[in-house]
Design a protein around this motif. Structure first.
Motif, PDB file in Angstrom:
ATOM      1  N   ILE A   1      52.696  16.943  11.930  1.00 37.13           N
ATOM      2  CA  ILE A   1      53.382  18.169  12.341  1.00 37.13           C
ATOM      3  C   ILE A   1      54.846  17.843  12.609  1.00 37.13           C
ATOM      4  O   ILE A   1      55.170  16.849  13.251  1.00 37.13           O
TER       5      ILE A   1
ATOM      6  N   HIS B   1      52.232  20.150   8.293  1.00 38.55           N
ATOM      7  CA  HIS B   1      52.658  21.499   8.675  1.00 38.55           C
ATOM      8  C   HIS B   1      53.997  21.388   9.385  1.00 38.55           C
ATOM      9  O   HIS B   1      54.200  20.493  10.206  1.00 38.55           O
TER      10      HIS B   1
ATOM     11  N   ILE C   1      45.080  19.466  10.087  1.00 39.04           N
ATOM     12  CA  ILE C   1      46.479  19.050   9.948  1.00 39.04           C
ATOM     13  C   ILE C   1      46.680  17.728  10.680  1.00 39.04           C
ATOM     14  O   ILE C   1      46.263  17.561  11.830  1.00 39.04           O
TER      15      ILE C   1
ATOM     16  N   HIS D   1      44.349  23.025  14.967  1.00 38.82           N
ATOM     17  CA  HIS D   1      44.259  22.891  13.513  1.00 38.82           C
ATOM     18  C   HIS D   1      43.851  21.446  13.191  1.00 38.82           C
ATOM     19  O   HIS D   1      44.693  20.606  12.864  1.00 38.82           O
TER      20      HIS D   1
ATOM     21  N   SER E   1      54.125  25.245   4.834  1.00 37.78           N
ATOM     22  CA  SER E   1      52.750  24.892   4.470  1.00 37.78           C
ATOM     23  C   SER E   1      52.680  23.521   3.823  1.00 37.78           C
ATOM     24  O   SER E   1      53.670  23.015   3.272  1.00 37.78           O
ATOM     25  N   HIS E   2      51.492  22.930   3.841  1.00 40.08           N
ATOM     26  CA  HIS E   2      51.309  21.583   3.303  1.00 40.08           C
ATOM     27  C   HIS E   2      51.740  21.483   1.842  1.00 40.08           C
ATOM     28  O   HIS E   2      52.517  20.591   1.478  1.00 40.08           O
TER      29      HIS E   2
END
Length: 268
Positions: A114, A192, A111, A108, A136-137
């Motif tokens: 994390i 994320h 992103i 991803h 989710s963001h």
């Protein structure tokens, strides 16, 4: 990772072993020694410097303690990889933490930051608690306006993003991680949260008690005002949050611990 005088050799050993025993091990371990430490920690560090499971342990010694934010910035100067993974010297990683976070980051590319859920455990035998967060963001950023939902020691972040915002700031006392996350979000970096416990966080009553009092409250208020000035909070949010956190930081430590427990899910 950084360690300091108040840490124990036993805790440090458990934490380091959880990193060295990963299914996918890091290429480099940067350990900042924030001021003088005891012989028990020195013995643990010497043993793991000889451990070839992580090929490079970079040891950075500070002559006197400078606090977590400064220690992290000094450590960041020595990080050589595309990704930087954070860990506390008394927490414990799940065996597949590095693999899961790294796999997600590589698959991803949009992103940048994390994290994961975590379990808070107590050495005194008190029940463990699960700390969850939105995934989710957009949901993470909405939640960050009200409280810090990101577990600092579960973090894997693109090193370039961390350097882009200037690393950590010691401006607001022990809120250096919360401040970092907000600055990352305002700079356009995306979040994320993996909905799985990848870190077990050692906790205690003393930690809960330390997260209050007049000094902590003043830093909290200055921090929230800065969030308002930067546009992260609107006026209504600023007023509501200031009232809520004024009560939270100024009540007794025992009541504060109960409120913390209400925001966690007991693990049976």
């Amino acid at each position: 990772m950084s360690t300091y005088a108040a840490e124990t050799g036993s805790n440090l050993e458990t934490s380091l072993e959880s990193l060295y025993a990963q299914t996918v091990t890091p290429d480099q371990m940067v350990l900042v020694i924030d001021g003088p430490i005891g012989d028990d920690q020195e013995e643990v560090i010497a043993r793991y410097r000889r451990d070839v499971r992580i090929p490079d342990m970079s040891l950075v010694r500070l002559p006197k303690s400078r606090g977590l934010a400064n220690a992290m910035n000094v450590g960041l100067e020595h990080c050589q990889g595309e990704f930087t993974l954070r860990m506390d010297s008394d927490d414990v990683c799940a065996p597949d933490r590095v693999k899961l976070e790294l796999d997600y980051a590589r698959s991803h590319s949009e992103i940048d930051v994390i994290a994961s859920w975590s379990e808070e455990f107590y050495d005194d035998g008190a029940p463990s608690h699960l700390k969850v967060a939105p995934v989710s963001h957009d949901a993470v950023v909405r939640a960050l306006r009200w409280r810090n939902v990101i577990v600092h020691s579960s973090l894997l972040v693109r090193t370039a993003a961390l350097r882009h915002v200037g690393g950590y700031r010691a401006t607001y006392g022990k809120l250096e991680d919360y401040d970092l996350f907000i600055r990352l979000s305002q700079a356009g970096f995306r979040f994320h949260v993996i909905p799985k416990v990848l870190v077990r966080m050692r906790s205690s009553i003393e930690q809960r008690i330390r997260r209050g009092g007049l000094g902590y409250w003043l830093n909290e208020i200055r921090f929230r005002i800065d969030c308002f000035r930067s546009g992260f909070l609107n006026l209504r949010q600023l007023v509501m949050i200031t009232v809520m956190y004024s009560v939270f930081r100024l009540i007794s430590g025992q009541f504060r611990r109960r409120l913390y427990a209400l925001s966690r899910v007991p693990i049976v």
